[in-house]
Write a protein that holds these residues in place. Structure first.
Motif, PDB file in Angstrom:
ATOM      1  N   VAL A 153     -36.565  45.423  -7.233  1.00  0.00           N
ATOM      2  CA  VAL A 153     -36.178  46.427  -8.226  1.00  0.00           C
ATOM      3  C   VAL A 153     -34.669  46.502  -8.425  1.00  0.00           C
ATOM      4  O   VAL A 153     -34.192  46.447  -9.570  1.00  0.00           O
ATOM      5  N   PRO A 154     -33.856  46.635  -7.357  1.00  0.00           N
ATOM      6  CA  PRO A 154     -32.407  46.682  -7.583  1.00  0.00           C
ATOM      7  C   PRO A 154     -31.859  45.416  -8.217  1.00  0.00           C
ATOM      8  O   PRO A 154     -30.890  45.467  -8.980  1.00  0.00           O
ATOM      9  N   VAL A 155     -32.470  44.265  -7.918  1.00  0.00           N
ATOM     10  CA  VAL A 155     -32.025  43.006  -8.540  1.00  0.00           C
ATOM     11  C   VAL A 155     -32.253  43.056 -10.045  1.00  0.00           C
ATOM     12  O   VAL A 155     -31.392  42.664 -10.845  1.00  0.00           O
ATOM     13  N   LEU A 192     -29.817  43.760 -15.517  1.00  0.00           N
ATOM     14  CA  LEU A 192     -29.711  44.409 -16.826  1.00  0.00           C
ATOM     15  C   LEU A 192     -28.279  44.384 -17.336  1.00  0.00           C
ATOM     16  O   LEU A 192     -28.027  44.215 -18.528  1.00  0.00           O
ATOM     17  N   VAL A 193     -27.338  44.540 -16.426  1.00  0.00           N
ATOM     18  CA  VAL A 193     -25.935  44.621 -16.794  1.00  0.00           C
ATOM     19  C   VAL A 193     -25.273  43.256 -16.775  1.00  0.00           C
ATOM     20  O   VAL A 193     -24.529  42.899 -17.683  1.00  0.00           O
ATOM     21  N   ASP A 194     -25.572  42.447 -15.733  1.00  0.00           N
ATOM     22  CA  ASP A 194     -24.906  41.156 -15.587  1.00  0.00           C
ATOM     23  C   ASP A 194     -25.829  40.180 -14.871  1.00  0.00           C
ATOM     24  O   ASP A 194     -26.112  40.346 -13.681  1.00  0.00           O
ATOM     25  N   PRO A 195     -26.309  39.127 -15.550  1.00  0.00           N
ATOM     26  CA  PRO A 195     -27.224  38.162 -14.943  1.00  0.00           C
ATOM     27  C   PRO A 195     -26.633  37.455 -13.729  1.00  0.00           C
ATOM     28  O   PRO A 195     -27.345  37.178 -12.759  1.00  0.00           O
ATOM     29  N   THR A 196     -25.329  37.164 -13.768  1.00  0.00           N
ATOM     30  CA  THR A 196     -24.703  36.480 -12.632  1.00  0.00           C
ATOM     31  C   THR A 196     -24.717  37.356 -11.388  1.00  0.00           C
ATOM     32  O   THR A 196     -25.020  36.896 -10.283  1.00  0.00           O
ATOM     33  N   THR A 197     -24.400  38.630 -11.552  1.00  0.00           N
ATOM     34  CA  THR A 197     -24.452  39.559 -10.425  1.00  0.00           C
ATOM     35  C   THR A 197     -25.879  39.699  -9.915  1.00  0.00           C
ATOM     36  O   THR A 197     -26.107  39.837  -8.706  1.00  0.00           O
ATOM     37  N   VAL A 225     -29.784  38.558  -5.557  1.00  0.00           N
ATOM     38  CA  VAL A 225     -31.072  38.065  -5.096  1.00  0.00           C
ATOM     39  C   VAL A 225     -30.927  36.899  -4.127  1.00  0.00           C
ATOM     40  O   VAL A 225     -31.817  36.645  -3.303  1.00  0.00           O
ATOM     41  N   ALA A 226     -29.812  36.155  -4.199  1.00  0.00           N
ATOM     42  CA  ALA A 226     -29.655  34.942  -3.392  1.00  0.00           C
ATOM     43  C   ALA A 226     -29.866  35.166  -1.891  1.00  0.00           C
ATOM     44  O   ALA A 226     -30.596  34.396  -1.241  1.00  0.00           O
ATOM     45  N   ILE A 234     -39.098  34.956 -10.694  1.00  0.00           N
ATOM     46  CA  ILE A 234     -39.806  35.968 -11.490  1.00  0.00           C
ATOM     47  C   ILE A 234     -38.943  37.218 -11.638  1.00  0.00           C
ATOM     48  O   ILE A 234     -38.861  37.811 -12.720  1.00  0.00           O
ATOM     49  N   THR A 235     -38.294  37.618 -10.551  1.00  0.00           N
ATOM     50  CA  THR A 235     -37.430  38.802 -10.584  1.00  0.00           C
ATOM     51  C   THR A 235     -36.317  38.630 -11.604  1.00  0.00           C
ATOM     52  O   THR A 235     -36.043  39.540 -12.403  1.00  0.00           O
ATOM     53  N   LEU A 236     -35.670  37.472 -11.599  1.00  0.00           N
ATOM     54  CA  LEU A 236     -34.588  37.215 -12.551  1.00  0.00           C
ATOM     55  C   LEU A 236     -35.110  37.157 -13.984  1.00  0.00           C
ATOM     56  O   LEU A 236     -34.443  37.605 -14.922  1.00  0.00           O
ATOM     57  N   LEU A 237     -36.302  36.605 -14.165  1.00  0.00           N
ATOM     58  CA  LEU A 237     -36.888  36.543 -15.510  1.00  0.00           C
ATOM     59  C   LEU A 237     -37.224  37.944 -16.024  1.00  0.00           C
ATOM     60  O   LEU A 237     -37.010  38.253 -17.202  1.00  0.00           O
TER      61      LEU A 237
END
Length: 334
Positions: free
Chosen positions: A246-248, A253-258, A263-264, A278-281
């Motif tokens: 959830v926090p990822v 939402l604000v910055d895909p790189t962050t 998540v890394a 899936i989380t990033l998608l």
């Protein structure tokens, strides 16, 4: 909260100037390509795209330009539309086909050097492969749409042919390179005069609105949505993602790189590589709204105007959302 003038000078102005330069390059390249016959050369490669989609050869040059600069490629398409070579339907088809070729440049500028090292080879390649598949699927939809919707279309290539003086002699009508460059420059400046004011107005409004986004959050609280997690939690649960996802998603939402950086460290211990992708998608699906407001609306409205720009945004965003969902479902199955 920054002052209104500070927002305009530090946020809106640099973005408008950068995009204006890139659009100028794209429109200028379109005019020069037509004037020097370069379009005919590029069309030999681009014809593999334009012929199945029933588009004129000139569009192939614009599509291939997207692999270098999406803004320049859009600038070329805008020039072809304004000149009358393309109508709205043909332009929309060309814009959809552009998607994968615009993605290609990001492989070398962002996904390869930035995202894969952050996520690691396994999860990184899975995520980049998913994004590539999404973009390719959208471009294929464009090709199919052109094959069906543009069947029998006839294009008047003379509207983008270089003007030749009536009393000229020879193949170039006596026109010098200086004349050709001057004419291309004049056409480019004319097009920029119609585009740049729209860019400036829309970008200014968007960045001012974003600066006052706290009021928007307050408005959401009034209708019962006190925090974004209230929306994300049920969806993460539905997809079988652990609470750590959830926090990822919220950060993405604000910055895909962050989001990728967040998540890394979880990959392997808290999340499997598939769950991380899936989380990033899911995060990218939610961020479509923010991306549309922050980037798509000002960019597309600046190039096309509000009426046609809205059509482009709806088609682009709708297709992205559909195929992101498809990609998520594929990863849930495998």
């Amino acid at each position: 909260m920054e002052s209104l003038v500070s927002v305009l000078l530090t946020e809106a102005l640099p973005r408008v100037l950068t995009i204006s330069v890139l659009i100028g390059i794209g429109v200028g390249l379109a005019n020069l390509a037509v004037a020097y016959g370069i379009v005919d050369v590029i069309a030999r490669v681009g014809r593999y795209l334009t012929e199945p989609a029933n588009l004129p050869d000139e569009v192939g040059a614009a599509v291939l330009t997207n692999t270098v600069s999406v803004t320049a490629g859009y600038g070329m398409l805008a020039e072809f539309r304004e000149s009358g070579l393309l109508d709205d339907r043909a332009t929309l088809v060309a814009v959809v086909i552009n998607t994968f070729f615009g993605f290609v440049q990001h492989i070398f500028t962002y996904y390869g050097p930035v995202l894969i090292p952050i996520l690691g080879l396994h999860a990184g390649l899975m995520y980049v492969g998913a994004r590539a598949g999404i973009s390719l699927a959208i471009s294929v939809v464009g090709l199919l749409a052109g094959a069906l919707l543009l069947r029998g279309y006839e294009y008047d290539g003379s509207v983008v042919d270089p003007e030749v003086p009536e009393d000229g002699e020879g193949d170039d009508g006596g026109r010098t390179h200086r004349d050709t460059l001057r004419q291309a420059g004049e056409k480019t400046l004319e097009r920029l005069r119609s585009i740049v004011p729209r860019l400036a107005v829309v970008y200014s409004l968007v960045f001012v609105a974003l600066e006052y986004s706290e009021q928007l959050v307050g408005a959401l609280a009034v209708v019962g949505v006190e925090e974004p997690a209230a929306v994300v939690d049920p969806i993460a649960g539905l997809l079988g993602l652990p609470a750590a996802a959830v926090p990822v998603i919220l950060v993405s939402l604000v910055d895909p790189t962050t989001g990728a950086i967040t998540v890394a460290p979880m990959i392997g211990d808290v999340l499997t590589p598939t769950e991380a992708v899936i989380t990033l998608l899911v995060g990218s699906l939610f961020s479509l709204t923010i991306g549309t407001v922050k980037r798509s609306i000002p960019f597309q409205y600046g190039i096309w105007g509000s009426e046609f720009g809205t059509k482009v945004i709806v088609v682009n965003t709708g297709l992205k959302a559909i195929f992101i969902v498809v990609a998520i479902l594929v990863f849930l199955v495998i």
